[in-house]
Design a protein around this motif. Structure first.
Motif, PDB file in Angstrom:
ATOM      1  N   ARG A 280      10.728  59.398  13.447  1.00  0.00           N
ATOM      2  CA  ARG A 280      10.234  58.030  13.339  1.00  0.00           C
ATOM      3  C   ARG A 280      10.910  57.208  14.431  1.00  0.00           C
ATOM      4  O   ARG A 280      12.084  57.424  14.744  1.00  0.00           O
ATOM      5  CB  ARG A 280      10.557  57.427  11.963  1.00  0.00           C
ATOM      6  N   ILE A 281      10.152  56.259  14.970  1.00  0.00           N
ATOM      7  CA  ILE A 281      10.682  55.417  16.049  1.00  0.00           C
ATOM      8  C   ILE A 281      10.611  53.965  15.608  1.00  0.00           C
ATOM      9  O   ILE A 281       9.533  53.455  15.271  1.00  0.00           O
ATOM     10  CB  ILE A 281       9.881  55.617  17.349  1.00  0.00           C
ATOM     11  N   LEU A 282      11.762  53.305  15.604  1.00  0.00           N
ATOM     12  CA  LEU A 282      11.846  51.905  15.197  1.00  0.00           C
ATOM     13  C   LEU A 282      12.283  51.060  16.388  1.00  0.00           C
ATOM     14  O   LEU A 282      13.191  51.430  17.129  1.00  0.00           O
ATOM     15  CB  LEU A 282      12.840  51.729  14.053  1.00  0.00           C
ATOM     16  N   SER A 283      11.620  49.918  16.564  1.00  0.00           N
ATOM     17  CA  SER A 283      12.022  48.945  17.573  1.00  0.00           C
ATOM     18  C   SER A 283      12.873  47.883  16.885  1.00  0.00           C
ATOM     19  O   SER A 283      12.434  47.243  15.923  1.00  0.00           O
ATOM     20  CB  SER A 283      10.786  48.305  18.218  1.00  0.00           C
ATOM     21  N   LEU A 284      14.110  47.702  17.371  1.00  0.00           N
ATOM     22  CA  LEU A 284      15.063  46.796  16.733  1.00  0.00           C
ATOM     23  C   LEU A 284      15.125  45.473  17.498  1.00  0.00           C
ATOM     24  O   LEU A 284      15.350  45.463  18.710  1.00  0.00           O
ATOM     25  CB  LEU A 284      16.455  47.434  16.688  1.00  0.00           C
TER      26      LEU A 284
END
Length: 378
Positions: A280-284
């Protein structure tokens, strides 16, 4: 026909600056004059190229094995500074290594520049840690303490630089180390590591660290921290609210990525029954203290593992595919659990995993070695 023999040294240096590492060596083999130009240590930013994979060493010759993804080719290179060293991290083209007596080194393997590191902080707060040459067992059959070989592969979990040491002499090296995955840092001239203080009654198992926009950050499976490296009172600061608190599944690995000036968190999951791998890829958003899940990473490729994460544009460099995550395994401690190293390339769009190396390639399965991505910086 052009007369290449008439090129000045400055022009040759300019030409060489556009060459990836293998072509630099071919450049130096053209003639005596070009070889002299190549030997002159005139540092320039390395040409865009895919990272190399650092493998194990040949047990007979001690040469270090590398895999060049662009050429799908192995190189065996004699680097005495790497003899017997366990590679526990890479950043800006430098390796952090640990020898068989638990001494640390920061090394550029291709320029062969290095810094000897001070003794690492204690592995554990327990006072009964014993280091032995070989395994020792109690009468009940339980193993006592650790061998030097055990400790060599466990003492440092991650290592990240704030800057390229060839460009700035005031860099900081941050490590994640020990039984409880604590933080410590070192700067040139320091005679010891500086420990980073945790908030009272805080017990977190950090999984990765990054230097992003001049500041260090660390992540656990569900929390993000800022790391204050002021000498007087270095500490980690929990970023509130807990922007990762909505995760419903615990990741087996987390990687912080500087993605075109944005901070990404790549989470790796694994079903231990089916062996299926997912990411999973999360943009913070550090200002708003929010995170959003991404389904796409444009046409870029991410390279993650026990290295500082790398972002590559395949349209400018041949040898890899966009919308993918090239990953290596979780370190030597997982080697026996996996019955070999666990690595591959994950397609973000199709959610499938494949190989980036020839099947059955034994060079990719060395025991007592971590597979580490390295961006050549000669």
């Amino acid at each position: 026909m052009a007369d290449w023999s008439g090129l000045t040294n400055d022009m040759l240096h300019h030409v060489e600056s556009f060459l990836p590492l293998p072509d630099q060596h071919r450049f130096s083999a053209v003639c005596h004059d070009w070889r002299l130009v190549a030997k002159q240590k005139k540092h320039h930013r390395p040409a865009p190229q895919l990272p190399w994979l650092v493998l194990g060493e040949d047990p007979t010759t001690k040469k270090r094995n590398f895999f060049n993804l662009s050429e799908q080719r192995h190189y065996s290179i004699d680097i005495p500074e790497l003899y017997g060293q366990y590679v526990c991290g890479s950043s800006f083209g430098w390796l952090v290594t640990v020898d068989s007596r638990i001494n640390g080194r920061l090394l550029n393997p291709f320029s062969r520049e290095y810094y000897e590191l001070p003794p690492f902080p204690p592995y554990s707060t327990r006072s009964n840690i014993i280091l032995t040459e070989g395994p020792v067992f109690a009468p009940c059959g339980m193993k006592i303490g650790y061998t030097f070989k055990d400790m060599q592969t466990r003492i440092v979990v991650r290592a990240v630089l704030s800057h390229d040491p060839r460009e700035r002499s005031d860099f900081t090296l941050m490590i994640l180390f020990g039984e409880c995955y604590k933080l410590a840092f070192w700067r040139p001239g320091d005679t010891s590591w500086t420990m980073v203080r945790y908030p009272p009654q805080t017990l977190v198992a950090l999984m990765d660290i990054i230097c992003f926009e001049g500041k260090f950050y660390a992540v656990s499976c569900d929390e993000l921290f800022a790391v204050d490296v002021v000498y007087d009172e270095p500490k980690i600061i929990r970023i509130k609210p807990r922007i990762l608190s909505n995760l419903k599944r615990v990741a087996i690995a987390a990687y912080l990525v500087d993605y075109k000036g944005k901070l990404l968190l790549v989470l790796r999951f694994k079903d231990f029954w089916s062996r299926e791998k997912k990411f999973r890829i999360l943009s913070l958003d550090l200002k708003k203290e929010t995170c959003n899940e991404l389904d796409d990473i444009d046409d870029l490729a991410l390279f993650v593992g026990n290295n500082s994460a790398l972002v590559v544009n395949p349209s400018k460099i041949s040898g890899c595919v966009g919308k993918t995550i090239y990953f290596t395994d979780l370190g030597e401690s997982y080697y026996w659990l996996e019955k070999g190293h666990d690595f591959g390339v994950y397609n973000v769009v199709t959610k499938t995993t494949g190989r980036f190396s020839p099947a059955g390639d034994e060079a990719f399965d060395p025991p007592n070695a971590a597979l580490t991505w390295l961006a050549p910086n000669p």
